[in-house]
Design an enzyme around this catalytic site. Structure first.
Site, PDB file in Angstrom:
ATOM      1  N   GLY A  91       3.986   0.070  -5.153  1.00  0.00           N
ATOM      2  CA  GLY A  91       4.317  -1.217  -5.755  1.00  0.00           C
ATOM      3  C   GLY A  91       4.403  -1.109  -7.261  1.00  0.00           C
ATOM      4  N   GLY A 146     -22.194  16.198 -13.027  1.00  0.00           N
ATOM      5  CA  GLY A 146     -22.376  14.753 -13.008  1.00  0.00           C
ATOM      6  C   GLY A 146     -23.442  14.341 -12.021  1.00  0.00           C
ATOM      7  N   ALA A 183     -17.197  -1.550  -4.199  1.00  0.00           N
ATOM      8  CA  ALA A 183     -16.329  -2.196  -3.209  1.00  0.00           C
ATOM      9  C   ALA A 183     -16.684  -3.666  -3.026  1.00  0.00           C
ATOM     10  CB  ALA A 183     -16.435  -1.448  -1.877  1.00  0.00           C
ATOM     11  N   GLY A 228     -24.368  11.228 -11.191  1.00  0.00           N
ATOM     12  CA  GLY A 228     -24.238   9.833 -10.789  1.00  0.00           C
ATOM     13  C   GLY A 228     -24.308   9.686  -9.278  1.00  0.00           C
ATOM     14  N   HIS A 265     -44.514  -8.100  10.411  1.00  0.00           N
ATOM     15  CA  HIS A 265     -45.346  -6.893  10.324  1.00  0.00           C
ATOM     16  C   HIS A 265     -45.279  -6.141  11.644  1.00  0.00           C
ATOM     17  CE1 HIS A 265     -48.710  -4.258   9.342  1.00  0.00           C
ATOM     18  NE2 HIS A 265     -49.212  -4.547  10.548  1.00  0.00           N
ATOM     19  N   LEU A 273      -4.339   1.901   5.526  1.00  0.00           N
ATOM     20  CA  LEU A 273      -4.892   0.822   4.709  1.00  0.00           C
ATOM     21  C   LEU A 273      -6.358   1.103   4.399  1.00  0.00           C
ATOM     22  CD1 LEU A 273      -3.363  -2.234   6.643  1.00  0.00           C
ATOM     23  CD2 LEU A 273      -2.480  -1.136   4.575  1.00  0.00           C
ATOM     24  N   GLU A 276       0.841  -1.193   0.000  1.00  0.00           N
ATOM     25  CA  GLU A 276       0.000   0.000   0.000  1.00  0.00           C
ATOM     26  C   GLU A 276       0.879   1.246   0.000  1.00  0.00           C
ATOM     27  OE1 GLU A 276      -2.338   2.737  -0.400  1.00  0.00           O
ATOM     28  OE2 GLU A 276      -3.384   0.805  -0.309  1.00  0.00           O
ATOM     29  N   VAL A 297     -21.584  20.209 -20.312  1.00  0.00           N
ATOM     30  CA  VAL A 297     -20.738  21.252 -19.747  1.00  0.00           C
ATOM     31  C   VAL A 297     -19.709  21.691 -20.790  1.00  0.00           C
ATOM     32  CG1 VAL A 297     -19.004  21.790 -17.987  1.00  0.00           C
ATOM     33  CG2 VAL A 297     -21.047  20.476 -17.375  1.00  0.00           C
TER      34      VAL A 297
END
Length: 467
Positions: free
Chosen positions: A115, A181, A321, A183, A445, A38, A33, A238
């Protein structure tokens, strides 16, 4: 030189879950990482911090409705944004620390640094101070995630023209936040600041917000957010974003070719995310990367180099995720000689606004495009006793089932607790349940989950009971 059975580059949900599963299966595992914490984007600048702010702002917005419940609040109620952001960070720190605990618990070696491939079996880890070490691996998993995308003509200064990362740590509530945007990310963060008192305008290129989800969900969410005060400019392209001092000007062109101008003090650029492979040096290992920057993989998430795999946002598919987690687990089990499988059609999508939006399977538009004959059943939350008791009346559940076999092909919902309710639909569809199967299951219920049963009844010969 240290040697491992599996080396994972990236510690997001896909990477760290894969590391845990590899360790459980007996592999000597290391995870690399580049940041000091993390958890990757999700835990640090994505899922977790945004949900913390959504939760805090939701509590604040609820105060406006306390009187309806017979609760009188005297005195001035104020937002302390600094404290809210600090709480968000505390949640992030605790969650990231939990990942570190899991690495230690499972004897996973954590290497801090960037890495990058030396070749197909060696990875260099370059630390912040410039020093480097190289590790050897029988198998390597690329889990480097994604970064916010932008538009070529937009200069993101991270002060007034910002991405979601900066939106999670603002020092003031914007007066007018212009979001580029419509989204998931833009809408969620837009609702956070809308609740806290900002004027929020959303500019979306497509003809509706959350365009990847069923059109009925988009329509309902738009209606609810408009009622809350959010403004929308859909089917707008835009053309320019410019900053002068503390002001940002966004110009966009509508479908008729007319130009509109929006003036704000902040502009959030939320036009999606891109795979992140910067500094990976994948070419040194011979790994193929597509023109769109994605690592190319087969159905087993294996790259063109047999011992190198890739998962999560850096490969094809939804950037979620939980999708990355499933992929990380699958590779670990493949390496152990098992035969795992992921049904990508049954990975749910969620928008964590209030009301929440969730879906799994095929949309109505997808079924029509593919020529599949289907039947549809819907049930409104306002007809639920539990929804009336709590005052959460917005939304509905819609179930799409095969016209001939009655197998459930898609479940789409918007309303209270839908982020959790969608798991029932995923479970049912994993076992190829019919709408009638769900309609015959006993649901407690009063609960919000009854809307799923009622929608199933509606899809089964239109026999919902409470509407």
């Amino acid at each position: 030189m240290s040697s491992f059975d599996v080396v994972i580059i990236g510690s997001g949900p896909g990477g760290y879950v894969s590391a845990i599963r590899c360790a459980q299966l007996g592999f000597k595992t290391a995870i690399i990482e580049k940041y000091s914490t993390l958890g990757g984007t999700c835990l640090n600048v994505g899922c977790i911090p945004s949900k913390a702010l959504l939760a805090s702002s939701h509590h604040y917005s609820e105060i406006a409705h306390f009187a309806d419940h017979g609760i009188e609040v005297s005195g001035e109620v104020k937002v302390n944004l600094e404290k809210m952001i600090a709480r968000k960070q505390a949640v992030v720190d605790q969650t990231s620390g939990g990942v570190k605990f899991l690495m230690d618990k499972n004897n996973i070696t954590v290497l801090e640094g960037l890495g990058s491939f030396v070749d197909a079996t060696h990875v260099a880890v370059t630390k912040a101070d410039g020093t480097s070490e190289t590790v050897e691996a029988k198998n390597i998993i690329i889990a480097t995630g994604s970064k916010p995308s932008s538009l070529p003509f937009i200069k993101i200064d991270k002060e007034r023209i910002i991405t979601s990362t900066e939106a999670l740590k603002l020092k003031e509530v914007p007066k007018h936040l212009v979001i580029i945007g419509g989204g998931v990310i833009g809408i969620e963060l837009g609702q956070v600041y809308l609740r806290l008192g900002a004027q929020v305008s959303v500019v979306e290129f497509m003809d509706r917000i959350i365009p990847g989800m069923d059109a009925a969900l988009s329509k309902e969410l738009t209606k609810v957010l408009k009622k809350q005060g959010m403004k929308f400019y859909v089917s707008h392209k835009v053309k320019s974003v410019e900053r002068k001092g503390d002001n940002v000007t966004v110009q966009a062109e509508n479908a008729k070719g007319e130009t509109i101008t929006l003036e704000g003090d902040y502009s959030l650029v939320s036009v999606g995310r891109r795979p992140y492979t910067d500094g990976l040096n994948a070419d040194k290992a011979g790994v193929k990367i597509s023109d769109r920057g994605m690592v190319e993989v087969n159905d087993h998430l294996q790259t063109n180099i047999p011992n190198i795999y890739a998962i999560g946002d850096v490969v094809r598919g939804a950037m979620l995720a939980h999708k990355a987690e499933e992929e990380g687990t699958m590779i670990a089990e493949i390496l152990a000689g098992q035969k795992p499988h992921i049904n990508y059609n049954l990975i749910p999508g969620v928008v964590y606004t209030w009301p929440e939006v969730a879906a799994v399977g095929q949309t109505e538009e997808q079924l029509k495009a593919s020529g599949v004959e289907f039947k549809s059943g819907s049930f409104p939350f306002k007809a639920l006793g539990r929804a009336r008791a709590g005052g959460d009346l917005d939304g509905f559940v819609k179930i799409l089932a095969d016209a001939k076999t009655d197998e459930v092909l898609g479940v789409h919902m918007i309303g209270a607790r839908c982020a959790d309710l969608i798991a029932e639909a995923v479970t049912a569809m994993e076992f190829k349940a019919s709408a009638e199967d769900i309609s015959r299951m006993s649901h407690a219920h009063p609960t919000f989950a009854e809307a799923i049963k009622e929608a199933a009844l509606a899809a089964t010969d239109n026999r919902a009971l409470h509407v």
